[in-house]
Motif scaffolding. Structure first.
Motif, PDB file in Angstrom:
ATOM      1  N   SER A  36       0.821  -1.198   0.000  1.00  0.00           N
ATOM      2  CA  SER A  36       0.000   0.000   0.000  1.00  0.00           C
ATOM      3  C   SER A  36       0.857   1.251   0.000  1.00  0.00           C
ATOM      4  CB  SER A  36      -0.921   0.007   1.231  1.00  0.00           C
ATOM      5  OG  SER A  36      -1.528   1.265   1.389  1.00  0.00           O
ATOM      6  N   VAL A  37       0.513   2.236  -0.862  1.00  0.00           N
ATOM      7  CA  VAL A  37       1.212   3.510  -0.862  1.00  0.00           C
ATOM      8  C   VAL A  37       0.819   4.341   0.344  1.00  0.00           C
ATOM      9  CG1 VAL A  37       1.445   3.589  -3.358  1.00  0.00           C
ATOM     10  CG2 VAL A  37      -0.568   4.594  -2.303  1.00  0.00           C
ATOM     11  N   GLU A  38      -0.279   3.980   0.997  1.00  0.00           N
ATOM     12  CA  GLU A  38      -0.784   4.784   2.106  1.00  0.00           C
ATOM     13  C   GLU A  38      -0.169   4.360   3.425  1.00  0.00           C
ATOM     14  OE1 GLU A  38      -5.130   6.343   3.686  1.00  0.00           O
ATOM     15  OE2 GLU A  38      -4.999   4.513   2.506  1.00  0.00           O
ATOM     16  N   THR A  39      -0.012   3.056   3.646  1.00  0.00           N
ATOM     17  CA  THR A  39       0.414   2.585   4.960  1.00  0.00           C
ATOM     18  C   THR A  39       1.642   1.702   4.902  1.00  0.00           C
ATOM     19  OG1 THR A  39      -0.966   0.594   4.846  1.00  0.00           O
ATOM     20  CG2 THR A  39      -2.002   2.595   5.706  1.00  0.00           C
ATOM     21  N   GLY A  40       2.026   1.238   3.705  1.00  0.00           N
ATOM     22  CA  GLY A  40       3.127   0.297   3.611  1.00  0.00           C
ATOM     23  C   GLY A  40       2.710  -1.135   3.871  1.00  0.00           C
TER      24      GLY A  40
ATOM     25  N   SER B 265      -4.150  -7.040  -0.926  1.00  0.00           N
ATOM     26  CA  SER B 265      -4.544  -8.119  -1.823  1.00  0.00           C
ATOM     27  C   SER B 265      -4.344  -7.669  -3.261  1.00  0.00           C
ATOM     28  CB  SER B 265      -6.015  -8.482  -1.602  1.00  0.00           C
ATOM     29  OG  SER B 265      -6.228  -8.911  -0.280  1.00  0.00           O
ATOM     30  N   PRO B 266      -4.093  -8.596  -4.183  1.00  0.00           N
ATOM     31  CA  PRO B 266      -3.923  -8.212  -5.590  1.00  0.00           C
ATOM     32  C   PRO B 266      -5.222  -7.703  -6.196  1.00  0.00           C
ATOM     33  CG  PRO B 266      -3.987 -10.595  -5.352  1.00  0.00           C
ATOM     34  CD  PRO B 266      -3.924 -10.043  -3.969  1.00  0.00           C
ATOM     35  N   VAL B 267      -5.093  -6.985  -7.293  1.00  0.00           N
ATOM     36  CA  VAL B 267      -6.257  -6.550  -8.059  1.00  0.00           C
ATOM     37  C   VAL B 267      -6.789  -7.758  -8.822  1.00  0.00           C
ATOM     38  CG1 VAL B 267      -7.121  -4.920  -9.769  1.00  0.00           C
ATOM     39  CG2 VAL B 267      -5.209  -4.268  -8.276  1.00  0.00           C
ATOM     40  N   THR B 268      -8.086  -7.975  -8.777  1.00  0.00           N
ATOM     41  CA  THR B 268      -8.684  -9.193  -9.325  1.00  0.00           C
ATOM     42  C   THR B 268      -9.808  -8.876 -10.307  1.00  0.00           C
ATOM     43  OG1 THR B 268     -10.391  -9.365  -7.621  1.00  0.00           O
ATOM     44  CG2 THR B 268      -8.222 -10.332  -7.106  1.00  0.00           C
ATOM     45  N   ALA B 269     -10.328  -9.934 -10.901  1.00  0.00           N
ATOM     46  CA  ALA B 269     -11.491  -9.811 -11.779  1.00  0.00           C
ATOM     47  C   ALA B 269     -12.681  -9.232 -11.028  1.00  0.00           C
ATOM     48  CB  ALA B 269     -11.846 -11.179 -12.359  1.00  0.00           C
ATOM     49  N   ASP B 270     -12.814  -9.562  -9.745  1.00  0.00           N
ATOM     50  CA  ASP B 270     -13.915  -9.009  -8.953  1.00  0.00           C
ATOM     51  C   ASP B 270     -13.817  -7.498  -8.850  1.00  0.00           C
ATOM     52  OD1 ASP B 270     -15.005 -11.510  -8.529  1.00  0.00           O
ATOM     53  OD2 ASP B 270     -14.077 -11.772  -6.564  1.00  0.00           O
ATOM     54  N   ASP B 271     -12.590  -6.971  -8.808  1.00  0.00           N
ATOM     55  CA  ASP B 271     -12.416  -5.518  -8.753  1.00  0.00           C
ATOM     56  C   ASP B 271     -12.859  -4.865 -10.059  1.00  0.00           C
ATOM     57  OD1 ASP B 271     -11.326  -5.375  -6.137  1.00  0.00           O
ATOM     58  OD2 ASP B 271      -9.370  -5.989  -6.902  1.00  0.00           O
TER      59      ASP B 271
ATOM     60  N   GLY C 153      -7.715  -1.727 -16.248  1.00  0.00           N
ATOM     61  CA  GLY C 153      -9.142  -1.598 -16.516  1.00  0.00           C
ATOM     62  C   GLY C 153      -9.875  -0.861 -15.414  1.00  0.00           C
ATOM     63  N   VAL C 154      -9.495  -1.133 -14.172  1.00  0.00           N
ATOM     64  CA  VAL C 154     -10.127  -0.447 -13.046  1.00  0.00           C
ATOM     65  C   VAL C 154      -9.784   1.041 -13.069  1.00  0.00           C
ATOM     66  CG1 VAL C 154     -10.166  -0.219 -10.537  1.00  0.00           C
ATOM     67  CG2 VAL C 154     -10.266  -2.489 -11.573  1.00  0.00           C
ATOM     68  N   VAL C 155      -8.504   1.371 -13.270  1.00  0.00           N
ATOM     69  CA  VAL C 155      -8.111   2.786 -13.288  1.00  0.00           C
ATOM     70  C   VAL C 155      -8.821   3.526 -14.414  1.00  0.00           C
ATOM     71  CG1 VAL C 155      -6.206   4.393 -13.678  1.00  0.00           C
ATOM     72  CG2 VAL C 155      -5.905   2.462 -12.132  1.00  0.00           C
ATOM     73  N   GLU C 156      -8.838   2.951 -15.597  1.00  0.00           N
ATOM     74  CA  GLU C 156      -9.539   3.596 -16.709  1.00  0.00           C
ATOM     75  C   GLU C 156     -10.999   3.871 -16.328  1.00  0.00           C
ATOM     76  OE1 GLU C 156      -8.359   4.728 -19.470  1.00  0.00           O
ATOM     77  OE2 GLU C 156      -6.540   3.611 -19.956  1.00  0.00           O
ATOM     78  N   THR C 157     -11.628   2.901 -15.694  1.00  0.00           N
ATOM     79  CA  THR C 157     -13.035   3.064 -15.322  1.00  0.00           C
ATOM     80  C   THR C 157     -13.207   4.143 -14.264  1.00  0.00           C
ATOM     81  OG1 THR C 157     -13.440   0.724 -15.814  1.00  0.00           O
ATOM     82  CG2 THR C 157     -15.078   1.858 -14.478  1.00  0.00           C
ATOM     83  N   LEU C 158     -12.394   4.112 -13.229  1.00  0.00           N
ATOM     84  CA  LEU C 158     -12.555   5.076 -12.134  1.00  0.00           C
ATOM     85  C   LEU C 158     -12.283   6.502 -12.589  1.00  0.00           C
ATOM     86  CD1 LEU C 158     -10.946   3.231  -9.073  1.00  0.00           C
ATOM     87  CD2 LEU C 158     -13.265   3.053 -10.000  1.00  0.00           C
TER      88      LEU C 158
ATOM     89  N   ARG D  91      -5.706  -0.423  -3.922  1.00  0.00           N
ATOM     90  CA  ARG D  91      -5.129  -1.594  -4.599  1.00  0.00           C
ATOM     91  C   ARG D  91      -4.554  -1.233  -5.965  1.00  0.00           C
ATOM     92  NH1 ARG D  91      -9.386  -4.085  -1.993  1.00  0.00           N
ATOM     93  NH2 ARG D  91     -10.785  -4.225  -3.787  1.00  0.00           N
ATOM     94  N   VAL D  92      -5.266  -0.414  -6.735  1.00  0.00           N
ATOM     95  CA  VAL D  92      -4.741  -0.081  -8.061  1.00  0.00           C
ATOM     96  C   VAL D  92      -3.583   0.905  -7.972  1.00  0.00           C
ATOM     97  CG1 VAL D  92      -6.851  -0.679  -9.282  1.00  0.00           C
ATOM     98  CG2 VAL D  92      -6.542   1.669  -8.481  1.00  0.00           C
TER      99      VAL D  92
END
Length: 218
Positions: A4-8, A12-18, A145-150, A173-174
Motif C-alpha cells: 500500500s502507498v498509504e500505509t506500507g 490483496s492483488p487486483v482481481t477480476a472481482d475488482d 481496466g479499473v483505473v480507466e473506469t474510475l 489496490r490499483v
C-alpha cells in the motif's frame, strides 16, 4: 501481493472481482446521466461524454483481447484496426451504434467490462501480454481496466454533474499495483486523481504528464 502507498501494508492483488465492481458502479451512475448532456464535454477532456464512454468500453475490450491469443504478442497489440470518427476524438477499434442511444452505449460498456472480467478470471497469472507502458500480467490488465473506469467516470461525472466517489480500498489496490511511487498519507481516491493528472495533492502540484507502471510486481 502489492504494498500500500498509504500505509506500507501488504494489499490483496487486483482481481477480476475488482473490475466487475468498478464497471457495475460506473454503469449504475451512467444510467442516471441526463439525456441532453451526452454531447457535452467530459470534464477536462477534449472528448464529449459519448466518446468518453465509447473510449472506456474500447479500453476494457482492448485489455481483454490482449490476453486472448494462445501466445499473446509481447511487442505490439493484437492488430485490430484503430480509427477516429473525428480528428480530435479518441482512436478506437470499437464504436457503439448511435441509433441505440445512451442505453445501448452503456450496455456496450457493460459487455466489454464483462469480457475483461472473464479473461482476467480465466487467464493463468503466468501469462504476459503487450502494453505500451510495459509487458503486463493478468493483474496488471485488471488494474489498468479499473483505473480507466474510475478516472474516466470522474471525467464523466464532471460532465454530467453527477456524484462519483469509488471505494477507497479499490483505489488503494490499483495505486499500489500501477503507481508504486505515488505519495502516501492522503485519501486514496484523491491520490489516484493526482497520479492520473486530474487533481492537485497537498504538497504536490497537479501533474501535466503521467504514466503508470504496468510491468508485473515481484
Amino acid at each position: 501481493m502489492s504494498r500500500s502507498v498509504e500505509t506500507g501494508s501488504v494489499l490483496s492483488p487486483v482481481t477480476a472481482d475488482d473490475v466487475d465492481l468498478a464497471v457495475r458502479l460506473a454503469v449504475g451512475v451512467l444510467r442516471d446521466a441526463p439525456p441532453e448532456e451526452w454531447d457535452g464535454k467530459a470534464g477536462s477532456l477534449e472528448w464529449d461524454c459519448w466518446e468518453t464512454v465509447e473510449h472506456l468500453a474500447d479500453d476494457l475490450l482492448y485489455y481483454a483481447v490482449q490476453l486472448g491469443p494462445q501466445s499473446p504478442p509481447l511487442d505490439t497489440h493484437v492488430p485490430f484496426v484503430l480509427s477516429q470518427k473525428r480528428p480530435d476524438g479518441p482512436a478506437n477499434f470499437l464504436f457503439a451504434d448511435r441509433d441505440a442511444g445512451p442505453a445501448g452505449l452503456v450496455q456496450v460498456l457493460e459487455a466489454c467490462g464483462a469480457l475483461l472480467v472473464a479473461m482476467v478470471r480465466t487467464t493463468p497469472p503466468r501469462v504476459r501480454a503487450h502494453h505500451a507502458a510495459g509487458v503486463s500480467d493478468t493483474e496488471g490488465f485488471a488494474a489498468m481496466g479499473v483505473v480507466e473506469t474510475l478516472v474516466h467516470m470522474h471525467d464523466l461525472a464532471e460532465g454530467f454533474g453527477l456524484a462519483w466517489t469509488p471505494p477507497s480500498a479499490l483505489c488503494s489496490r490499483v495505486l499500489a499495483r500501477l503507481f508504486p511511487e505515488a505519495p502516501g498519507g492522503a485519501d486514496p481516491w484523491l491520490t489516484l486523481l493526482w497520479a492520473t493528472g486530474r487533481a492537485e495533492l497537498p504538497g504536490h502540484p497537479r501533474l501535466t504528464t503521467w504514466r503508470w507502471v504496468s510491468t508485473p510486481r515481484s
